[in-house]
Design a protein around this motif. Structure first.
Motif, PDB file in Angstrom:
ATOM      1  N   ARG A 147       0.848  -1.190   0.000  1.00 54.40           N
ATOM      2  CA  ARG A 147       0.000   0.000   0.000  1.00 54.40           C
ATOM      3  C   ARG A 147       0.886   1.243   0.000  1.00 54.40           C
ATOM      4  NH1 ARG A 147      -4.789  -1.272   4.422  1.00 54.40           N
ATOM      5  NH2 ARG A 147      -5.240  -3.407   3.762  1.00 54.40           N
ATOM      6  N   ILE A 148       0.399   2.275  -0.662  1.00 48.92           N
ATOM      7  CA  ILE A 148       1.191   3.493  -0.791  1.00 48.92           C
ATOM      8  C   ILE A 148       1.501   4.094   0.575  1.00 48.92           C
ATOM      9  CG2 ILE A 148      -0.842   4.939  -1.170  1.00 48.92           C
ATOM     10  CD1 ILE A 148       0.859   6.656  -3.039  1.00 48.92           C
ATOM     11  N   ARG A 149       0.572   3.992   1.521  1.00 54.17           N
ATOM     12  CA  ARG A 149       0.818   4.527   2.864  1.00 54.17           C
ATOM     13  C   ARG A 149       1.973   3.792   3.540  1.00 54.17           C
ATOM     14  NH1 ARG A 149      -2.171   6.990   7.258  1.00 54.17           N
ATOM     15  NH2 ARG A 149      -1.494   6.163   9.254  1.00 54.17           N
ATOM     16  N   ALA A 153       5.240   4.757   1.868  1.00 60.07           N
ATOM     17  CA  ALA A 153       5.690   6.075   2.296  1.00 60.07           C
ATOM     18  C   ALA A 153       6.425   6.004   3.627  1.00 60.07           C
ATOM     19  CB  ALA A 153       4.498   7.019   2.401  1.00 60.07           C
ATOM     20  N   SER A 186       6.123  11.349   2.687  1.00 61.01           N
ATOM     21  CA  SER A 186       4.680  11.324   2.906  1.00 61.01           C
ATOM     22  C   SER A 186       3.975  10.627   1.750  1.00 61.01           C
ATOM     23  CB  SER A 186       4.135  12.744   3.051  1.00 61.01           C
ATOM     24  OG  SER A 186       4.171  13.417   1.805  1.00 61.01           O
ATOM     25  N   GLU A 187       2.755  10.201   2.026  1.00 62.28           N
ATOM     26  CA  GLU A 187       1.948   9.561   0.988  1.00 62.28           C
ATOM     27  C   GLU A 187       1.691  10.523  -0.167  1.00 62.28           C
ATOM     28  OE1 GLU A 187      -2.458   7.446   0.521  1.00 62.28           O
ATOM     29  OE2 GLU A 187      -1.609   7.781   2.521  1.00 62.28           O
ATOM     30  N   ASP A 234      -0.063  13.887   4.850  1.00 60.74           N
ATOM     31  CA  ASP A 234      -0.759  12.699   5.359  1.00 60.74           C
ATOM     32  C   ASP A 234      -2.220  12.726   4.916  1.00 60.74           C
ATOM     33  OD1 ASP A 234       1.545  11.867   6.751  1.00 60.74           O
ATOM     34  OD2 ASP A 234       1.043  13.191   8.428  1.00 60.74           O
TER      35      ASP A 234
END
Length: 314
Positions: A26-28, A31, A37-38, A140
């Motif tokens: 997942r991109i989060r 990151a 940060s995302e 975020d």
């Protein structure tokens, strides 16, 4: 400007390399592992599946989005993801809330957290997944809204309306002091203002007990999740509870909940006594003492909810 472009290109290359080695991440999570940060990562996809948006009035922007028939609204914190699927003709937008036709709050948000916005249209499985994503000044995620109907033209036209040239805003934000996140007031159907609750600590397994028991009893409950400057509510019967790895999940037609159960650090039972009637709220906190989730009864089902509370109290 050249420094910003260089920084952008380095991150884009790093992200492409990282993604090729971690296809399903997942991109989060990416990151966090990459130390950015995302929103910074998302900015590197502008021109491919992503558009950068310039929004001067977020109220009008959200009003435009609510012209689409069916939407999924997602908020999250470090250990909980809370997703509501709504039909726009059954809700109203106020200055800082989305409410249903009975005036019950579905989403309470603080738009002062809104800073950057993107539109994304990416291939998810075999279909295109369209979303508007709003981030705070730190990059975020604050709020994500996904299209869940066939109103593709509406979403695409909103994206075109707000689309703006990207001037490396995320590469220009510099060092930012940590934002102070103030907890918002939670909406209960009972008036707790003049009642000081008795508070007792309960097992961190209480979340699973609550979900399973409420599902087995077909008991409607209120589940409120916390995001950055936002609280989202679900009030209904929950049905399909499943495990995926360390996550306990509710996967229902109009509501999804994902909770990283092992990272619940503390759980408390709050007992309010109002006009000789007892009301119960179970709160869940992460290791930073952040309030991440809460569950309580809905009006008219206090006694049934008490039977679950008694099992939690042991």
């Amino acid at each position: 400007m050249q420094n910003k472009i260089s920084e952008f290109n380095k991150l884009k290359s790093k992200w492409n390399s990282f993604r090729s080695e971690n296809e399903n991440i997942r991109i989060r999570d990416a990151a966090s592992k990459m130390g950015v940060s995302e929103a910074e990562i998302l900015s590197t996809e502008i021109g491919d599946s992503v558009s950068y948006l310039s929004i001067s009035d977020f109220s009008l922007f959200l009003k435009d989005i609510l012209s689409a028939d069916k939407l999924m609204i997602l908020i999250r914190n470090e250990i909980v993801v809370h997703e509501n699927i709504i039909e726009s003709n059954n809700v109203k937008l106020t200055e800082s809330q989305i409410v249903d036709m009975n005036g019950l709050i579905i989403l309470d948000f603080n738009s002062s957290y809104f800073k950057y916005a993107f539109f994304q249209n990416k291939l998810h499985g075999r279909r295109q997944l369209r979303s508007f994503q709003i981030f705070n000044i730190e990059g975020d995620a604050v709020l994500k809204i996904y299209l869940k109907s066939k109103d593709i033209d509406i979403f695409d036209n909103i994206a075109l309306k707000y689309e703006s040239k990207y001037n490396y805003e995320l590469q220009s934000k510099g060092n930012i002091n940590q934002l102070i996140h103030k907890e918002q007031s939670i909406d209960f159907y009972f008036d707790k203002n003049n009642s000081i609750p008795e508070i007792a600590e309960v097992s961190n397994q209480s979340l699973r007990v609550l979900l399973n028991e409420a599902s087995n009893m077909k008991l409607p409950i209120q589940i409120h999740g916390f995001g950055l400057g936002s609280i989202q509510y679900h009030r209904d019967i929950i049905k399909n509870i499943v495990d995926y790895g360390p996550w306990v999940n509710v996967i229902d037609k109009k509501f999804n909940l994902h909770a990283l159960e092992s990272d619940i650090f503390q759980s408390t039972l709050n007992i309010y006594t109002i006009n000789n009637q007892k009301y119960f709220v179970i709160d869940f906190f992460d290791s930073g003492n952040n309030h991440v989730l809460g569950i309580t009864s809905v009006k008219g089902f206090e006694n049934e909810f008490l039977s679950i509370v008694n099992k939690i109290k042991g």
